[in-house]
Scaffold this motif. Structure first.
Motif, mmCIF file in Angstrom:
data_model
loop_
_atom_site.group_PDB
_atom_site.id
_atom_site.type_symbol
_atom_site.label_atom_id
_atom_site.label_comp_id
_atom_site.label_asym_id
_atom_site.label_seq_id
_atom_site.Cartn_x
_atom_site.Cartn_y
_atom_site.Cartn_z
ATOM 1 N N ARG A 163 7.038 6.930 10.275
ATOM 2 C CA ARG A 163 7.025 6.228 9.003
ATOM 3 C C ARG A 163 5.609 6.224 8.451
ATOM 4 N N VAL A 164 5.437 6.147 7.139
ATOM 5 C CA VAL A 164 4.113 6.185 6.521
ATOM 6 C C VAL A 164 3.183 5.208 7.226
ATOM 7 N N SER A 165 2.072 5.749 7.770
ATOM 8 C CA SER A 165 1.179 4.913 8.572
ATOM 9 C C SER A 165 -0.290 5.124 8.247
ATOM 10 N N GLY A 166 -0.618 6.143 7.478
ATOM 11 C CA GLY A 166 -2.012 6.374 7.126
ATOM 12 C C GLY A 166 -2.744 7.281 8.086
ATOM 13 N N GLY A 167 -2.036 7.912 9.013
ATOM 14 C CA GLY A 167 -2.694 8.818 9.949
ATOM 15 C C GLY A 167 -1.780 9.161 11.108
ATOM 16 N N GLY A 168 -2.284 9.997 11.993
ATOM 17 C CA GLY A 168 -1.498 10.410 13.148
ATOM 18 C C GLY A 168 -2.337 10.350 14.411
ATOM 19 N N TYR A 169 -1.698 10.605 15.544
ATOM 20 C CA TYR A 169 -2.406 10.657 16.812
ATOM 21 C C TYR A 169 -1.591 11.508 17.765
ATOM 22 N N TRP A 198 0.819 -1.218 0.000
ATOM 23 C CA TRP A 198 0.000 0.000 0.000
ATOM 24 C C TRP A 198 0.851 1.266 0.000
ATOM 25 N N ALA A 199 2.088 1.183 0.482
ATOM 26 C CA ALA A 199 2.959 2.365 0.497
ATOM 27 C C ALA A 199 4.373 1.956 0.874
ATOM 28 N N LEU A 200 5.345 2.668 0.336
ATOM 29 C CA LEU A 200 6.740 2.549 0.746
ATOM 30 C C LEU A 200 7.166 3.852 1.411
ATOM 31 N N SER A 201 7.989 3.743 2.416
ATOM 32 C CA SER A 201 8.473 4.933 3.111
ATOM 33 C C SER A 201 9.610 5.585 2.343
ATOM 34 N N ASP A 202 9.573 6.911 2.249
ATOM 35 C CA ASP A 202 10.666 7.667 1.648
ATOM 36 C C ASP A 202 11.819 7.864 2.621
ATOM 37 N N GLU A 225 4.624 10.813 7.664
ATOM 38 C CA GLU A 225 5.563 11.276 6.642
ATOM 39 C C GLU A 225 4.882 11.578 5.310
ATOM 40 N N THR A 226 3.707 10.974 5.062
ATOM 41 C CA THR A 226 3.027 11.236 3.793
ATOM 42 C C THR A 226 2.605 12.692 3.670
ATOM 43 N N ASP A 227 2.478 13.388 4.810
ATOM 44 C CA ASP A 227 2.091 14.797 4.759
ATOM 45 C C ASP A 227 3.215 15.693 4.253
ATOM 46 N N PHE A 228 4.442 15.170 4.245
ATOM 47 C CA PHE A 228 5.586 16.022 3.935
ATOM 48 C C PHE A 228 6.457 15.471 2.813
ATOM 49 N N GLU A 238 17.166 2.246 10.746
ATOM 50 C CA GLU A 238 16.668 3.581 10.427
ATOM 51 C C GLU A 238 15.412 3.946 11.199
ATOM 52 N N TYR A 239 14.669 2.939 11.654
ATOM 53 C CA TYR A 239 13.368 3.259 12.249
ATOM 54 C C TYR A 239 12.817 2.075 13.035
ATOM 55 N N LEU A 240 12.136 2.394 14.123
ATOM 56 C CA LEU A 240 11.284 1.415 14.796
ATOM 57 C C LEU A 240 10.247 2.160 15.607
#
Length: 731
Positions: free
Chosen positions: A538-544, A195-199, A554-557, A403-405
């Motif tokens: 990381r790209v997740s489809g939303g925030g909280y 559904w998405a790859l992280s930049d 990250e998709t917002d930027f 790079e991320y967790l």
């Protein structure tokens, strides 16, 4: 040796065929379909310009090589040379030679695709291009699809010995992957569920999932091909007679069974997704009654993520006060995929049980504590964390790499379910050991610090927190400290995104938005403690958000989003738009379940962005870049044939309906609604009056049963009716 010689002869013959070169040429071009036609992934640059082309290339290439396989296997029958060929070479051996040559041709084609598309992908993706992502995407998403297509088509032909019937079977098999099986990540063998790859961060979890699915199918189709290979007709016998004769060499049916068995075992025992209850209206774990005479007085955890393997190991300790005078059973939530290697109570091995039932990505660990007044429970756990099967088509949240967790609640340490806190809190000390390049960010008010550096290039971070669980982010982050709106803000974003964030003026945008929105609407509840972390995830489809921290998806930027003229006239204004969502979207929530409703967080966010741009750049600029564009889009919207005649929209195919509805939804939310809010502003007496109204709505007392801001709430606050905001059809 003869088989090797035959392989090179067959490969050379294939590469002299015009049909083969046509297939190669079309396969090399096929990633272009992912740019224009087939676009399953979205939001990020790597999704748009890498995932989509490689998936489309795999889909198209798999089908093309399947067709080529049937064409080549039927060559001897078409030319009436089958008898002569079988006299010269065993048909079983020749089938293996055909298969090897076709797969060899596919490998050469993949090499050509990756060579041709490398400079194109680098240019389109820009500064976030990563060679590792490029290689893995094309190898897994496209490369492994080609042999799968060849195996499926070859097996169909060897079973039927008819090109027409085998093409029908292959078409049905491919069609199932694209339709009925498309939402099941294990079944969509031709078009992997991505559904998405992280930049900005790694994508190893998605690559592991897609590769696991591909190799499962390779084993399964390998077994089916081997079975069809045993059924190749010989000595004038039919399918069954040939099978009986060819199966005399026991290794042949055994190989088919082993491959098929491995595939079934891999399918059933997949480690990626859990077995959570698909009924998401059930909350049985939250309904476990609390123990009345047991409290938790403290907890701690030492966590050791393995960023290479994507696994976690840890040891958690819990202090309990048991005043019941009898044994009690304490329940913990554990992330599926974790194994419990040891449970001790007061230093002795304890009785425990990890249940099979799973719900919302958690299973229940039950531990018996003694009747003694004080008890310390120590749990050793670890493994490869699985994701919720109800979100299996959106895998990637359990990414663990250098790079991320993100470790949330039970994924960080077993979460208490049925024990109340002592004095209103669960004091906790968390230690986590990670590579030196990673920054640890507790999600909340806690601050992590390095307490020890190891010689192996890792550091141990420690922080104190409260609560039954907890969330921690870590990655290759850059931190910027900003003072705005009377609070200290820590802005964290991925290092690979630095150039884009600097171009967008991230720090300046944060200060502008926080100052403006705090002054006009009020302080964010989750930033009211005097400090706020803004963490790019990381790209997740939303925030909280929570006290002291808020998430920025990250998709917002991404570069693609920051050039979206719907949200602002430039990088900086789109950045402002996305940050305004901290107020209208997170700080104040909206019910977005009805896509046809123009009332959403976007309307107030676009309106606020317009007001900020007006303040920064003047009325003329805001009129040209916002109001004029809204009016033009709304005017075209009201003239739209399907808006005037909705019954015709309902008569269109479903995919066409969705495409048109999405475009209309954009106009309603991003253009029509801001114009209505602007009209309401004029009717209530101007900008200052509207600011007072929005401030009262933002700071209103929420209804816990329905905490969303509705259009009726807005109209009531303005003292208006819905028809008062109807726009002139000839704007």
């Amino acid at each position: 040796m003869r088989g090797i010689r035959l392989f090179f002869l067959e490969l050379r013959r294939l590469l002299k065929s015009r049909i083969t070169w046509l297939v190669i040429f079309l396969t090399v071009l096929s990633p272009a379909a992912g740019l224009f036609l087939y676009k399953p992934a979205s939001s990020t640059m790597l999704s748009i310009y890498l995932a989509n082309p490689s998936i489309a290339g795999g889909l198209t290439g798999g089908v093309l090589f399947g067709l080529l396989t049937v064409y080549e296997l039927d060559r001897a029958g078409r030319s009436c040379t089958e008898v002569l060929l079988n006299a010269a070479v065993s048909p079983l051996r020749m089938a293996m030679v055909h298969l090897a040559a076709l797969i060899g041709t596919a490998a050469l084609t993949l090499a050509a695709v990756m060579t041709v598309w490398l400079p194109v992908s680098r240019a389109m993706i820009g500064s976030v291009f990563d060679a590792g992502d490029y290689v893995l995407a094309y190898l897994i998403f496209m490369g492994l699809a080609l042999p799968l297509g060849i195996l499926a088509a070859a097996a169909a032909f060897q079973f039927t010995c008819r090109s027409d019937l085998s093409l029908v079977l292959f078409a049905v098999f491919a069609g199932l992957s694209l339709t009925v099986w498309a939402e099941n990540w294990q079944f969509c063998w031709l078009n992997p569920s991505v559904w998405a790859l992280s930049d900005d961060f790694s994508n190893l979890r998605i690559y592991r999932s897609a590769a696991y699915m591909r190799f499962t199918w390779l084993a399964g189709l390998g077994g089916v091909w081997t079975l069809s290979w045993i059924c190749i007709r010989q000595y004038g016998k039919g399918l069954w007679g040939s099978f009986v004769r060819n199966a005399r060499r026991i290794y042949r049916p055994v190989t088919a069974l082993l491959l098929a068995g491995c595939s079934v075992m891999a399918f059933v025992g997949q480690p990626m997704v859990d077995r959570s209850n698909p009924d998401e209206t059930v909350f049985s774990l939250d309904e476990i009654p609390y123990l009345e005479e047991v409290v938790c007085s403290g907890r701690s955890a030492r966590v050791f993520p393995d960023t290479s393997a994507g696994t976690v190991a840890g040891q958690a300790a819990y202090q309990f006060q048991n005043t019941s005078g009898k044994k009690q059973k304490v329940d913990f939530a554990v992330t599926p995929g974790y194994r419990i290697s040891s449970v001790q109570v007061n230093g002795k091995d304890a009785i425990y049980e990890l249940g099979d039932y799973q719900e919302y990505n958690e299973a229940v660990l039950e531990v018996e504590i003694p009747e003694e007044k004080a008890a310390e429970v120590t749990v050793e756990y670890g493994g490869f964390p699985r994701e919720n099967r109800n979100m299996s088509s959106m895998q990637g949240s359990r990414e663990i790499s250098r790079e991320y967790l993100c470790l949330e609640n039970a994924a960080l340490a077993p979460r208490l379910l049925n024990v109340q806190p002592d004095e209103g809190m669960y004091p906790a000390v968390i230690e986590i050991t990670l590579p030196d390049s990673m920054t640890v960010i507790p999600f909340g008010t806690a601050e992590a610090e390095i307490v020890k550096k190891q010689d192996n290039g890792t550091s141990t971070w420690r922080y104190q927190d409260h609560g039954t669980g907890g969330i921690v982010y870590a990655g290759d982050y850059i931190r910027q400290d900003i003072e705005a709106g009377g609070i200290d803000i820590e802005l964290y974003y991925g290092r690979s995104h630095q150039k884009i964030m600097e171009t967008a003026g991230a720090a300046e945008a944060v200060k502008t938005v926080v100052d403006y929105c705090t002054e006009h609407y009020g302080t964010l509840a989750f930033g009211s403690g005097g400090s706020l972390k803004l963490i790019q995830s990381r790209v997740s489809g939303g925030g909280y958000a929570a006290a002291g921290a808020s998430l920025l998806d990250e998709t917002d930027f991404t570069a693609a989003n920051l050039t979206d003229s719907r949200k602002g006239a430039g990088y900086g204004e789109v950045m402002i738009h996305e940050l305004v969502h901290q107020w209208w979207g997170l700080g104040c929530m909206f019910d977005n379940s009805d896509g046809t409703d123009p009332w959403s967080a976007e309307g107030l966010t676009v309106y606020t962005t317009f007001r900020i741009a007006e303040k920064l750049y003047g009325e003329e600029y805001a009129e040209k870049n916002y109001l004029e564009q809204w009016r033009q889009a709304a005017e075209e919207y009201y003239l739209n044939f399907y808006v005037r005649n909705p019954e015709y929209l309902a008569a269109l195919p479903e995919d066409r309906q969705l495409e048109i509805s999405n475009s209309l939804e954009y106009v309603r939310q991003y253009c029509e609604m801001p114009l209505k809010i602007r009209k309401a502003e004029e009717l209530v007496g101007g900008e200052e009056a509207m600011d007072q109204i929005l401030c009262s709505l933002f700071s209103r007392e929420l209804d816990p049963a329905y905490p969303y801001l509705t259009y009726q709430d807005f109209l009531d606050a303005c003292g208006l009716k819905e028809e008062d905001l109807n726009l002139d059809q000839n704007i």
